[in-house]
Design a protein around this motif. Structure first.
Motif, PDB file in Angstrom:
ATOM      1  N   GLN A   1      66.457  11.138  27.507  1.00  0.00           N
ATOM      2  CA  GLN A   1      66.711  12.343  26.715  1.00  0.00           C
ATOM      3  C   GLN A   1      67.668  11.930  25.607  1.00  0.00           C
ATOM      4  O   GLN A   1      68.881  11.874  25.793  1.00  0.00           O
ATOM      5  CB  GLN A   1      67.281  13.431  27.619  1.00  0.00           C
ATOM      6  N   PHE A   2      67.093  11.639  24.443  1.00  0.00           N
ATOM      7  CA  PHE A   2      67.861  10.922  23.434  1.00  0.00           C
ATOM      8  C   PHE A   2      68.784  11.820  22.619  1.00  0.00           C
ATOM      9  O   PHE A   2      69.971  11.531  22.458  1.00  0.00           O
ATOM     10  CB  PHE A   2      66.933  10.142  22.490  1.00  0.00           C
ATOM     11  N   ASN A   3      68.273  12.908  22.082  1.00  0.00           N
ATOM     12  CA  ASN A   3      69.099  13.716  21.193  1.00  0.00           C
ATOM     13  C   ASN A   3      68.583  15.149  21.172  1.00  0.00           C
ATOM     14  O   ASN A   3      67.407  15.380  20.918  1.00  0.00           O
ATOM     15  CB  ASN A   3      69.073  13.130  19.778  1.00  0.00           C
ATOM     16  N   SER A   4      69.470  16.107  21.432  1.00  0.00           N
ATOM     17  CA  SER A   4      69.070  17.514  21.473  1.00  0.00           C
ATOM     18  C   SER A   4      69.786  18.344  20.423  1.00  0.00           C
ATOM     19  O   SER A   4      69.921  19.560  20.557  1.00  0.00           O
ATOM     20  CB  SER A   4      69.347  18.103  22.867  1.00  0.00           C
ATOM     21  N   SER A   5      70.234  17.717  19.340  1.00  0.00           N
ATOM     22  CA  SER A   5      70.990  18.459  18.322  1.00  0.00           C
ATOM     23  C   SER A   5      70.126  19.464  17.575  1.00  0.00           C
ATOM     24  O   SER A   5      70.639  20.457  17.056  1.00  0.00           O
ATOM     25  CB  SER A   5      71.641  17.489  17.326  1.00  0.00           C
ATOM     26  N   LEU A   6      68.822  19.238  17.521  1.00  0.00           N
ATOM     27  CA  LEU A   6      67.928  20.135  16.782  1.00  0.00           C
ATOM     28  C   LEU A   6      67.113  21.049  17.690  1.00  0.00           C
ATOM     29  O   LEU A   6      66.438  21.965  17.215  1.00  0.00           O
ATOM     30  CB  LEU A   6      66.969  19.335  15.897  1.00  0.00           C
ATOM     31  N   GLY A   7      67.128  20.799  18.987  1.00  0.00           N
ATOM     32  CA  GLY A   7      66.329  21.600  19.906  1.00  0.00           C
ATOM     33  C   GLY A   7      66.134  20.856  21.214  1.00  0.00           C
ATOM     34  O   GLY A   7      66.725  19.792  21.437  1.00  0.00           O
ATOM     35  N   PRO A   8      65.295  21.404  22.117  1.00  0.00           N
ATOM     36  CA  PRO A   8      65.051  20.732  23.394  1.00  0.00           C
ATOM     37  C   PRO A   8      64.448  19.348  23.184  1.00  0.00           C
ATOM     38  O   PRO A   8      63.740  19.105  22.203  1.00  0.00           O
ATOM     39  CB  PRO A   8      64.073  21.670  24.113  1.00  0.00           C
ATOM     40  N   TYR A   9      64.739  18.426  24.096  1.00  0.00           N
ATOM     41  CA  TYR A   9      64.144  17.096  24.019  1.00  0.00           C
ATOM     42  C   TYR A   9      62.621  17.233  23.988  1.00  0.00           C
ATOM     43  O   TYR A   9      62.035  18.025  24.716  1.00  0.00           O
ATOM     44  CB  TYR A   9      64.540  16.259  25.233  1.00  0.00           C
TER      45      TYR A   9
ATOM     46  N   GLN B   1      63.212  25.111  27.616  1.00  0.00           N
ATOM     47  CA  GLN B   1      64.362  25.099  26.719  1.00  0.00           C
ATOM     48  C   GLN B   1      65.221  23.846  26.918  1.00  0.00           C
ATOM     49  O   GLN B   1      66.308  23.749  26.353  1.00  0.00           O
ATOM     50  CB  GLN B   1      65.221  26.349  26.956  1.00  0.00           C
ATOM     51  N   THR B   2      64.736  22.902  27.736  1.00  0.00           N
ATOM     52  CA  THR B   2      65.532  21.717  28.073  1.00  0.00           C
ATOM     53  C   THR B   2      64.855  20.433  27.629  1.00  0.00           C
ATOM     54  O   THR B   2      65.391  19.676  26.811  1.00  0.00           O
ATOM     55  CB  THR B   2      65.776  21.653  29.597  1.00  0.00           C
ATOM     56  N   ASP B   3      63.680  20.152  28.177  1.00  0.00           N
ATOM     57  CA  ASP B   3      62.966  18.905  27.897  1.00  0.00           C
ATOM     58  C   ASP B   3      61.481  19.174  28.108  1.00  0.00           C
ATOM     59  O   ASP B   3      61.068  19.649  29.167  1.00  0.00           O
ATOM     60  CB  ASP B   3      63.452  17.796  28.833  1.00  0.00           C
ATOM     61  N   VAL B   4      60.694  18.877  27.075  1.00  0.00           N
ATOM     62  CA  VAL B   4      59.266  19.213  27.081  1.00  0.00           C
ATOM     63  C   VAL B   4      58.444  17.941  26.863  1.00  0.00           C
ATOM     64  O   VAL B   4      58.293  17.478  25.735  1.00  0.00           O
ATOM     65  CB  VAL B   4      58.952  20.252  25.983  1.00  0.00           C
ATOM     66  N   PRO B   5      57.893  17.348  27.932  1.00  0.00           N
ATOM     67  CA  PRO B   5      57.063  16.150  27.774  1.00  0.00           C
ATOM     68  C   PRO B   5      55.668  16.480  27.233  1.00  0.00           C
ATOM     69  O   PRO B   5      55.242  17.636  27.197  1.00  0.00           O
ATOM     70  CB  PRO B   5      56.966  15.578  29.189  1.00  0.00           C
TER      71      PRO B   5
END
Length: 451
Positions: A84-92, A162-166
């Protein structure tokens, strides 16, 4: 490091030290750093608060064991990764890759690239990537289902709309997405259709998602060609790969009047001077899952199959080259051959398919070059559109979705071109993409504080 600004060299050295034995990740960071000297010269405040160092460090790295039982009753063990590299713009947001070559360094390189690619899309999504060293080739549907279910027992706790969407990547298509989403639904007792993208239309997928990466690369490359008052019509095109990205690249190139004369898989490549028969290629690769030599056998008409080790698909004279298989497939030697043979444009359909030497040769020769973080952003852009449809309980038509894809790819092209102009390198899409993506992420991170 001679081509890296002296203020950035210590940062790059520290990345190499802290991430030993991860050459693909080092390569991806180095490639972005090459462009940032112009940024820090103009905006030295980006060197404050360890902002660049934080961008190079994933927010979270998850490694886990995946035990599963094969059809013979034997227990097999694979290793799973989610960065999970960077979430500054939204969910991973980023795909899952099933391939024996997968390791932490490759997933980190993909997650790093994904962060800037997603930023370039202009959509509210952060960057992440995942995968496993599981090889889906020659596995039964039952084995793949059991593997995906075991993988999700661990991974599900780290995901959420809202967290991480593969999504999918190499080795992961609609079948694998379905098995993973089904297990996620079972484990969480929630129907969060937006937690996976690349789903089948039957349960919340977006029309045009399957086609999006290949279509998007073609739209981007067409926009580059138009800056030189030309397009695909009448052009000879070579596409590497024969998977989802390659097949839909071929489809869209043909719709624009281009003739795709070759494509490849891990066993070799085919040459079809009359133009690839798309329906036959899809039958061989997507339905029957055969080696590409089977296409040559069935097609006849002088179509040749060249086995791996007997030459490169890039040896063929062409006007446009579209590497769409895997990382570092197009070498410096290949780039010299393409330049010698008069190539006009290269559009990266895969993630980092050109080696640093190849990119240098193409840029120095003035070849139009679309880097993957810009040219192949159509897949993740349409994934974000799928998330939008899921959130609103809506479903768009194919035409509506493709129209939005075309608009997004044109805006990405224009953003890269305008940024290159602004920083004194007109026509340099590598520099334009790196800087435009970096600036959007960096501005958001600075506003969010030191986190």
């Amino acid at each position: 490091m001679n081509n890296i600004d002296e203020k950035l060299r210590p940062i790059l050295a520290e990345v190499a030290r802290r991430n030993a034995g991860e050459p693909e990740f080092h390569q991806a960071v180095h490639e972005v750093m090459e462009s940032l000297g112009r940024v820090v010269a103009k905006h030295p405040d980006y060197l404050e608060q360890a902002l660049i160092e934080r961008i190079c460090e994933p927010e979270r790295q998850i490694i886990f064991r995946i035990p599963w039982v094969d059809d013979q009753g034997n227990v097999q063990i694979n290793r799973g990764f989610r960065v999970q590299f960077n979430s500054s713009l939204g969910p991973y947001k980023g795909g899952m890759r099933f391939h024996p070559s997968v390791n932490l360094g490759i997933i980190k390189f993909l997650g790093f690239e994904q962060t800037f690619k997603n930023a370039l899309s202009g959509l509210p999504i952060g960057g992440g990537k995942g995968g496993t060293d599981f090889d889906p080739k020659n596995k039964s549907d039952g084995e793949i289902m059991r593997f995906c279910q075991s993988l999700m027992i661990e991974l599900h706790r780290h995901l959420g709309e809202q967290t991480d969407v593969p999504a999918g990547d190499i080795g992961v298509g609609g079948r694998e997405i379905g098995y993973m989403f089904g297990q996620y639904k079972r484990l969480t007792n929630r129907y969060e259709s937006g937690v996976f993208t690349g789903k089948d239309i039957a349960y919340g997928g977006s029309r045009a998602r399957t086609e999006a990466t290949g279509f998007g690369n073609t739209y981007f490359t067409k926009a580059m060609l138009e800056t030189r008052q030309t397009d695909f019509d009448g052009k000879r095109v070579v596409v590497s790969g024969a998977g989802n990205v390659a097949i839909h690249t071929i489809e869209k190139v043909q719709s624009f009047g281009g003739t795709v004369i070759a494509c490849s898989d891990s066993s070799g490549y085919i040459i079809d001077e009359a133009g690839i028969d798309l329906a036959l290629l899809q039958e061989v690769k997507s339905v029957r899952r055969e080696r590409i030599s089977e296409y040559a056998r069935l097609r006849g008409n002088g179509v040749r199959f060249v086995p791996v080790g007997k030459g490169s698909v890039w040896d063929l004279p062409c006007d446009v080259a579209m590497p769409s298989a895997t990382q570092n497939e197009l070498t410096g030697k290949d780039a010299k051959t393409l330049v010698k043979n008069g190539v006009l444009a290269v559009g990266e359909g895969a993630n980092m398919p050109c080696t640093p030497e190849a990119i240098r040769i193409l840029r120095e020769a003035g070849i139009l070059f679309g880097p993957g973080k810009a040219a192949n952003a159509g897949g993740v852009a349409t994934s974000a559109l799928e998330m939008q449809q899921n959130a609103s309980r809506d479903r768009w038509s194919f035409e509506q979705t493709e129209q939005r894809l075309a608009q997004i790819m044109k805006s990405i092209h224009d953003r890269c071109a305008e940024t290159a102009d602004e920083y004194g390198a007109p026509g340099d899409y590598v520099l334009g993409a790196n800087i435009a993506g970096f600036v959007r992420v960096a501005k958001a991170m600075r506003m969010l504080g030191v986190i």
